[in-house]
Write an enzyme that holds these catalytic residues in place. Structure first.
Site, mmCIF file in Angstrom:
data_model
loop_
_atom_site.group_PDB
_atom_site.id
_atom_site.type_symbol
_atom_site.label_atom_id
_atom_site.label_comp_id
_atom_site.label_asym_id
_atom_site.label_seq_id
_atom_site.Cartn_x
_atom_site.Cartn_y
_atom_site.Cartn_z
ATOM 1 N N TYR A 1 -4.727 10.295 1.405
ATOM 2 C CA TYR A 1 -3.554 9.494 0.941
ATOM 3 C C TYR A 1 -2.623 10.721 0.192
ATOM 4 C CZ TYR A 1 -5.584 5.245 1.907
ATOM 5 O OH TYR A 1 -6.051 3.945 2.446
ATOM 6 N N HIS B 1 0.778 -1.185 0.120
ATOM 7 C CA HIS B 1 0.044 0.021 0.084
ATOM 8 C C HIS B 1 0.908 1.251 -0.056
ATOM 9 C CE1 HIS B 1 -4.150 1.184 0.356
ATOM 10 N NE2 HIS B 1 -3.761 2.320 1.046
ATOM 11 N N HIS C 1 -11.176 6.055 -5.707
ATOM 12 C CA HIS C 1 -11.757 6.320 -4.496
ATOM 13 C C HIS C 1 -13.187 6.714 -4.669
ATOM 14 C CE1 HIS C 1 -7.609 7.314 -2.356
ATOM 15 N NE2 HIS C 1 -7.851 6.029 -2.187
#
Length: 335
Positions: A295, A260, A286
């Site tokens: 993020y 990630h 998203h």
């Protein structure tokens, strides 16, 4: 007279097979997550009540037991707040379903539904700089099939900013090898998106397929036995590469790097390149722009540049134009 059967086993089966699988059509990953949460919860309650799981009734699964289970998960099993909230969501979903099916249990269900999710502190994310990514990518032995696979996988993660499972689910049919190069990704909530690919990424995938051919509908990334590669296997290999790369780039030793992290690095580097956040949202898949903002934080270099622009001009700069005009100064002095 026989005692009527408790409705709990039937309700739980209907919840998984009808509500989740048929009516909501949730992903297999969601079903597995809910299944694991319920398995842990039922074992916990059965142990507290000194009975078998098969003897549990709907009435026994009350808000007190749910709260105790969540507390046990955090304190004894040491799960994160995020995992705790995911397990609560799995329990809530069932009790919301029960409230619709069995009106006599509404009070019990509403007590469970009132249990709040817990807010977690937002940790500072360890961003990867380009030289650190390059150091990690230099570790796989590309003369070996496993190293070639890992190199292509990590490169694809950075190129697309995809979640690890999205990449592991890829088949050759999902990739467009002709111009314009792109890949079709299936993300959370079964949301599909198209992500462009660099020419270098396409060449890496072509080379991997030449060395390890597979059908168009078969998984692209497999282990040494030809079985689909799992996230845990990727994390294990990545941790080895990071440890090796830390000998060359010491800053990696203090960073927690996971698949990630490549997704976050892609988002941060897109921000630094001036890409609009709504484009990044679509790129990462998203549902909410707020998630993208978590993020895609600006990196330090971008912040320094923003600070430089806000910095007031030095007092030793050139004087204003009117002070450099001798005729105007003479006229002002004569007043």
């Amino acid at each position: 007279m026989m005692k009527p059967a408790d409705p709990f086993p039937r309700l739980l089966r209907t919840f998984f097979y009808e509500r989740l699988a048929e009516q909501r059509n949730v992903s297999a990953h969601t079903i597995r997550s809910y299944r694991d949460a319920w398995r842990l919860f039922l074992r916990f309650v059965a142990e507290r009540r000194h009975c078998r799981v098969a003897e549990l009734t709907l009435q026994a699964l009350n808000a007190t037991e749910v709260a105790a289970f969540l507390q046990h998960s955090e304190r004894e099993r040491k799960v994160s707040i995020g995992t705790r909230n995911c397990r609560l969501a799995a329990l809530r979903s069932f009790f919301s379903f029960v409230a619709e099916r069995d009106p006599t249990a509404i009070e019990q269900c509403s007590e469970v539904l009132r249990i709040p999710t817990k807010k977690a502190p937002m940790p500072v994310r360890h961003e990867l700089h380009m030289h650190e990514i390059e150091a990690i990518l230099a570790q796989p032995d590309r003369t070996q099939l496993e190293g070639q696979r890992d190199y292509a996988l990590l490169w694809l993660l950075y190129n697309t900013g995809a979640r690890i499972q999205e990449v592991l689910n890829l088949c050759p049919a999902d990739i467009r090898f002709d111009t314009p190069n792109c890949v079709r990704l299936l993300g959370k909530g079964r949301r599909e998106r198209i992500c462009p690919l660099w020419p270098e990424t396409v060449e890496l995938l072509k080379a991997l397929l030449q060395r390890q051919p597979c059908a168009s509908n078969e998984r692209l990334f497999v282990n040494r036995y030809g079985m689909p590669l799992g996230p845990s296997g990727v994390r294990f290999k990545l941790s080895q590469y990071v440890r090796s790369a830390a000998a060359v780039v010491p800053t990696l030793a203090s960073k927690k790097v996971s698949p990630h992290t490549f997704r976050h690095a892609a988002a941060v580097h897109l921000v630094a390149a001036g890409v609009d956040v709504t484009v990044i949202r679509s790129w990462l898949g998203h549902a909410s722009l707020e998630t993208t903002n978590h993020y895609a934080q600006a990196n330090l270099e971008t912040k320094r540049e923003a600070l430089r622009r806000l910095q007031p001009h030095s007092k030793v700069d050139k004087p204003p134009p009117w002070r450099r005009n001798e005729d105007l100064l003479t006229w002002l002095e004569s007043l």
